[in-house]
Design an enzyme around this catalytic site. Structure first.
Site, PDB file in Angstrom:
ATOM      1  N   GLY A 184       3.330 -18.985  -2.119  1.00  0.00           N
ATOM      2  CA  GLY A 184       3.786 -18.749  -3.481  1.00  0.00           C
ATOM      3  C   GLY A 184       2.826 -19.304  -4.514  1.00  0.00           C
TER       4      GLY A 184
ATOM      5  N   SER B  13      -2.943 -12.950 -12.514  1.00  0.00           N
ATOM      6  CA  SER B  13      -4.402 -13.068 -12.376  1.00  0.00           C
ATOM      7  C   SER B  13      -4.856 -14.463 -12.788  1.00  0.00           C
ATOM      8  CB  SER B  13      -5.101 -12.024 -13.254  1.00  0.00           C
ATOM      9  OG  SER B  13      -4.710 -10.729 -12.861  1.00  0.00           O
TER      10      SER B  13
ATOM     11  N   ILE C 110       6.602 -12.716  -4.129  1.00  0.00           N
ATOM     12  CA  ILE C 110       6.167 -13.434  -2.928  1.00  0.00           C
ATOM     13  C   ILE C 110       6.517 -12.653  -1.663  1.00  0.00           C
ATOM     14  CG2 ILE C 110       6.232 -15.637  -1.688  1.00  0.00           C
ATOM     15  CD1 ILE C 110       4.994 -15.572  -4.666  1.00  0.00           C
TER      16      ILE C 110
ATOM     17  N   ARG D 123      -3.840  24.333   9.477  1.00  0.00           N
ATOM     18  CA  ARG D 123      -3.157  25.045   8.386  1.00  0.00           C
ATOM     19  C   ARG D 123      -4.037  26.219   7.931  1.00  0.00           C
ATOM     20  NH1 ARG D 123       1.319  26.561   5.451  1.00  0.00           N
ATOM     21  NH2 ARG D 123       0.822  26.719   3.224  1.00  0.00           N
TER      22      ARG D 123
ATOM     23  N   HIS E 225      -2.936  18.290   2.157  1.00  0.00           N
ATOM     24  CA  HIS E 225      -1.653  18.797   2.650  1.00  0.00           C
ATOM     25  C   HIS E 225      -0.946  19.699   1.641  1.00  0.00           C
ATOM     26  CE1 HIS E 225      -2.079  15.730   5.768  1.00  0.00           C
ATOM     27  NE2 HIS E 225      -1.019  16.193   6.372  1.00  0.00           N
ATOM     28  N   GLY E 226      -1.483  19.787   0.414  1.00  0.00           N
ATOM     29  CA  GLY E 226      -0.820  20.596  -0.606  1.00  0.00           C
ATOM     30  C   GLY E 226       0.605  20.111  -0.853  1.00  0.00           C
TER      31      GLY E 226
ATOM     32  N   GLU F 198      -3.502 -10.147  -4.100  1.00  0.00           N
ATOM     33  CA  GLU F 198      -4.606 -11.076  -3.820  1.00  0.00           C
ATOM     34  C   GLU F 198      -5.817 -10.828  -4.726  1.00  0.00           C
ATOM     35  OE1 GLU F 198      -5.317 -12.376   0.139  1.00  0.00           O
ATOM     36  OE2 GLU F 198      -3.349 -11.676   0.771  1.00  0.00           O
TER      37      GLU F 198
ATOM     38  N   THR G 222      -6.501  -8.444  -8.424  1.00  0.00           N
ATOM     39  CA  THR G 222      -6.645  -7.023  -8.756  1.00  0.00           C
ATOM     40  C   THR G 222      -8.123  -6.612  -8.669  1.00  0.00           C
ATOM     41  OG1 THR G 222      -7.009  -7.554 -11.074  1.00  0.00           O
ATOM     42  CG2 THR G 222      -4.721  -7.171 -10.401  1.00  0.00           C
TER      43      THR G 222
HETATM   44  C1  FAD Z   1       3.822  -6.162  -3.176  1.00  0.00           C
HETATM   45  C2  FAD Z   1       3.222  -7.417  -3.719  1.00  0.00           C
HETATM   46  C3  FAD Z   1       3.064  -8.528  -2.903  1.00  0.00           C
HETATM   47  C4  FAD Z   1       2.555  -9.725  -3.416  1.00  0.00           C
HETATM   48  N1  FAD Z   1       2.499 -10.825  -2.604  1.00  0.00           N
HETATM   49  C5  FAD Z   1       2.171 -12.032  -3.168  1.00  0.00           C
HETATM   50  C6  FAD Z   1       2.274 -13.238  -2.395  1.00  0.00           C
HETATM   51  O1  FAD Z   1       2.633 -13.221  -1.208  1.00  0.00           O
HETATM   52  N2  FAD Z   1       1.987 -14.417  -3.007  1.00  0.00           N
HETATM   53  C7  FAD Z   1       1.588 -14.484  -4.311  1.00  0.00           C
HETATM   54  O2  FAD Z   1       1.356 -15.598  -4.793  1.00  0.00           O
HETATM   55  N3  FAD Z   1       1.463 -13.351  -5.060  1.00  0.00           N
HETATM   56  C8  FAD Z   1       1.759 -12.135  -4.520  1.00  0.00           C
HETATM   57  N4  FAD Z   1       1.671 -10.988  -5.275  1.00  0.00           N
HETATM   58  C9  FAD Z   1       1.265 -11.091  -6.666  1.00  0.00           C
HETATM   59  C10 FAD Z   1      -0.109 -10.502  -6.949  1.00  0.00           C
HETATM   60  O3  FAD Z   1      -1.110 -11.330  -6.405  1.00  0.00           O
HETATM   61  C11 FAD Z   1      -0.209 -10.334  -8.470  1.00  0.00           C
HETATM   62  O4  FAD Z   1       0.662  -9.275  -8.811  1.00  0.00           O
HETATM   63  C12 FAD Z   1      -1.622 -10.027  -8.915  1.00  0.00           C
HETATM   64  O5  FAD Z   1      -2.446 -11.158  -8.713  1.00  0.00           O
HETATM   65  C13 FAD Z   1      -1.690  -9.617 -10.385  1.00  0.00           C
HETATM   66  O6  FAD Z   1      -0.962 -10.472 -11.210  1.00  0.00           O
HETATM   67  P1  FAD Z   1       0.095  -9.831 -12.255  1.00  0.00           P
HETATM   68  O7  FAD Z   1       0.972  -8.920 -11.485  1.00  0.00           O
HETATM   69  O8  FAD Z   1       0.732 -10.938 -13.001  1.00  0.00           O
HETATM   70  O9  FAD Z   1      -0.774  -8.946 -13.229  1.00  0.00           O
HETATM   71  P2  FAD Z   1      -1.621  -9.464 -14.510  1.00  0.00           P
HETATM   72  O10 FAD Z   1      -2.421 -10.653 -14.136  1.00  0.00           O
HETATM   73  O11 FAD Z   1      -0.703  -9.565 -15.669  1.00  0.00           O
HETATM   74  O12 FAD Z   1      -2.598  -8.241 -14.710  1.00  0.00           O
HETATM   75  C14 FAD Z   1      -2.248  -7.050 -15.424  1.00  0.00           C
HETATM   76  C15 FAD Z   1      -3.524  -6.241 -15.633  1.00  0.00           C
HETATM   77  O13 FAD Z   1      -4.469  -6.986 -16.424  1.00  0.00           O
HETATM   78  C16 FAD Z   1      -5.693  -7.098 -15.735  1.00  0.00           C
HETATM   79  N5  FAD Z   1      -6.325  -8.382 -16.030  1.00  0.00           N
HETATM   80  C17 FAD Z   1      -5.758  -9.612 -16.037  1.00  0.00           C
HETATM   81  N6  FAD Z   1      -6.676 -10.554 -16.305  1.00  0.00           N
HETATM   82  C18 FAD Z   1      -7.850  -9.903 -16.472  1.00  0.00           C
HETATM   83  C19 FAD Z   1      -9.178 -10.324 -16.787  1.00  0.00           C
HETATM   84  N7  FAD Z   1      -9.497 -11.610 -16.964  1.00  0.00           N
HETATM   85  N8  FAD Z   1     -10.140  -9.378 -16.882  1.00  0.00           N
HETATM   86  C20 FAD Z   1      -9.845  -8.061 -16.675  1.00  0.00           C
HETATM   87  N9  FAD Z   1      -8.607  -7.622 -16.394  1.00  0.00           N
HETATM   88  C21 FAD Z   1      -7.628  -8.529 -16.286  1.00  0.00           C
HETATM   89  C22 FAD Z   1      -5.323  -6.984 -14.251  1.00  0.00           C
HETATM   90  O14 FAD Z   1      -6.431  -6.621 -13.453  1.00  0.00           O
HETATM   91  C23 FAD Z   1      -4.239  -5.933 -14.301  1.00  0.00           C
HETATM   92  O15 FAD Z   1      -4.833  -4.666 -14.371  1.00  0.00           O
HETATM   93  C24 FAD Z   1       2.144  -9.779  -4.763  1.00  0.00           C
HETATM   94  C25 FAD Z   1       2.262  -8.645  -5.589  1.00  0.00           C
HETATM   95  C26 FAD Z   1       2.803  -7.491  -5.087  1.00  0.00           C
HETATM   96  C27 FAD Z   1       2.968  -6.304  -6.001  1.00  0.00           C
END
Ligand code: FAD
Length: 388
Positions: free
Chosen positions: A124, A132, A161, A273, A343-344, A368, A370
């Site tokens: 977590g 991010s 998480i 197909r 696959h259309g 992990e 973006t």
């Molecule tokens: C299915 C799933 C499983 C997950 N599992 C885990 C887990 O087990 N443990 C855990 O801790 N987290 C987990 N996460 C969380 C995941 O790591 C975060 O969703 C991810 O790091 C992005 O954070 P955010 O969703 O808050 O998006 P934000 O950080 O708010 O980002 C939104 C947008 O802004 C962009 N952005 C943000 N900062 C910058 C920057 N400095 N420069 C350019 N662009 C930027 C991002 O790239 C994105 O496009 C999971 C998420 C999902 C959807």
């Protein structure tokens, strides 16, 4: 230079592939439709030693290397993205921090049961306001004196998480104070699921990966003994950044697995197909989509394997791991999207699995770190500048 897999790696690949195709593939559809966590399958993986592949034998794992782990995640993800994510989160993010920063006693108590497949792990880091910007953690831990060094009392919450509600052990970050420069001092803690004051909140209703659990964690006066601090005070963030470097290899491998699944589905479809009296694969428009998919997948796999190999050599792998994760996840989205196109209309409905591959692949561009964060990591390393 030898680009062939070793006999052991090739054997692991065919063993995991065979198991996934024979025993797991038949149950994927029902679990995904019912959004049911595959507890029985996860238990089987544990029995086979596949929940601790890169963890040393004396820490309860299989004692194999990172390449073996990447190969296994690809093969699992090729059949079932949800299961690939469950295993990757457990291994890289649950077991990983304990392996990296745990004391011998912490490893014996927490890592051995996890790596040997008896207890599922979760990690977590992310919070509603800290995604991010993982350093923006608001969850706090305060020290209270008492017998045996006292305890840490955690308050706050985590979001998104993986393995929430299924894990027996959670590794979490919390703010334990401020550094001299005013930035947050972040430490890591081991929180067993039955700790009073800890609870799992809502599970997310996701675009894809429906059989994996993603949820909220809440800490309300959640007290853990000082024994449960992982690594030194204030070392939590550094540990987590190192863990994410390794985790990127497994998400890259998962992305390759999903892309390969898309290609494996698109090729026989394009061959059989028929439209205008001939197989659609004989039209250049379709054939070139297949050519691009195959080429990009090959390149993505090579990057993932190179990152794993560098890690196994004890070399700096952070840059290549970020490149592998970035490239493989974007290839995965392109390839799974192309498979639907091949696959259309049949690709857009649930009779064929390709729509699931696309929904699942999208996560690999987000979790992990973006794609934008990977580009930041890569550009900073190459330019040596502080890029924002
Ligand atoms: C299915 C799933 C499983 C997950 N599992 C885990 C887990 O087990 N443990 C855990 O801790 N987290 C987990 N996460 C969380 C995941 O790591 C975060 O969703 C991810 O790091 C992005 O954070 P955010 O969703 O808050 O998006 P934000 O950080 O708010 O980002 C939104 C947008 O802004 C962009 N952005 C943000 N900062 C910058 C920057 N400095 N420069 C350019 N662009 C930027 C991002 O790239 C994105 O496009 C999971 C998420 C999902 C959807």
């Amino acid at each position: 230079m030898d680009l062939d897999l070793s006999t052991e790696h090739a054997l692991l690949r065919s063993t995991v592939r065979d198991f996934m195709e024979r025993e797991v593939a038949p149950v994927v559809g029902a679990h995904e439709r019912e959004r049911r966590f595959p507890s029985e399958v996860v238990a089987r993986l544990g029995e086979m030693g596949w929940l601790g592949i890169p963890i040393p034998l004396d820490e309860g794992g299989a004692g194999l290397d990172t390449l073996a782990y990447a190969i296994a995640i690809e093969e699992i993800g090729r059949v079932w993205g949800s299961l690939g994510l469950i295993v990757a989160a457990h291994t890289s993010l649950g077991c990983g921090p304990l392996h990296l920063a745990g004391s011998a006693a912490q490893k014996a108590r927490f890592l051995v049961p996890m790596a040997s497949g008896r207890v599922l792990g979760a990690y977590g880091l992310t919070e509603p306001g800290a995604g991010s910007d993982a350093g923006g953690t608001r969850t706090t831990a305060r020290h209270e004196d008492g017998p045996d060094g006292g305890s840490w009392v955690i308050d706050g919450g985590k979001r998104f998480i993986t393995n929430a509600g299924q894990a027996g052990t959670y590794i979490v970050t919390a703010r334990t104070g401020s550094k001299d420069d005013g930035s947050a001092e972040i430490s890591a803690f081991i929180v067993p699921a039955d700790t009073p004051g800890f609870r799992v909140g809502r599970l997310e209703d996701k675009l894809g990966l429906h059989a994996s659990a993603t949820g909220e964690l809440f800490f309300d006066d959640c007290r853990v003994p000082v024994f449960n601090m992982l690594g030194g005070r204030g070392e939590g963030f550094r540990t987590f950044l190192r863990i994410l470097d390794g985790g990127r290899i497994s998400i890259g491998a998962l992305a390759v697995g999903l892309a390969q699944a898309a290609l494996d589905a698109a090729v026989p479809y394009a061959r059989t197909r028929e439209q205008f009296g001939r197989p659609i694969g004989s039209f250049q428009g379709v054939a070139f989509m297949i050519a691009d998919m195959a080429t990009e997948i090959e390149a993505a796999r090579s990057l993932v394997w190179k990152a794993a190999w560098l890690k196994d050599q004890g070399r700096d792998y952070a840059l290549v791991a970020a490149q592998a994760k970035l490239f493989a996840s974007e290839v995965s989205s392109r390839a799974t999207n192309a498979a639907i196109q091949v696959h259309g209309g049949y690709g857009y409905v649930t009779d064929f699995p390709v729509e699931r591959f696309m929904r699942d692949a999208k996560l690999t561009e987000i979790g992990e770190g973006t794609s934008e964060i990977q580009r930041l990591v890569i550009a900073r390393r190459i330019l040596g500048l502080k890029i924002v």
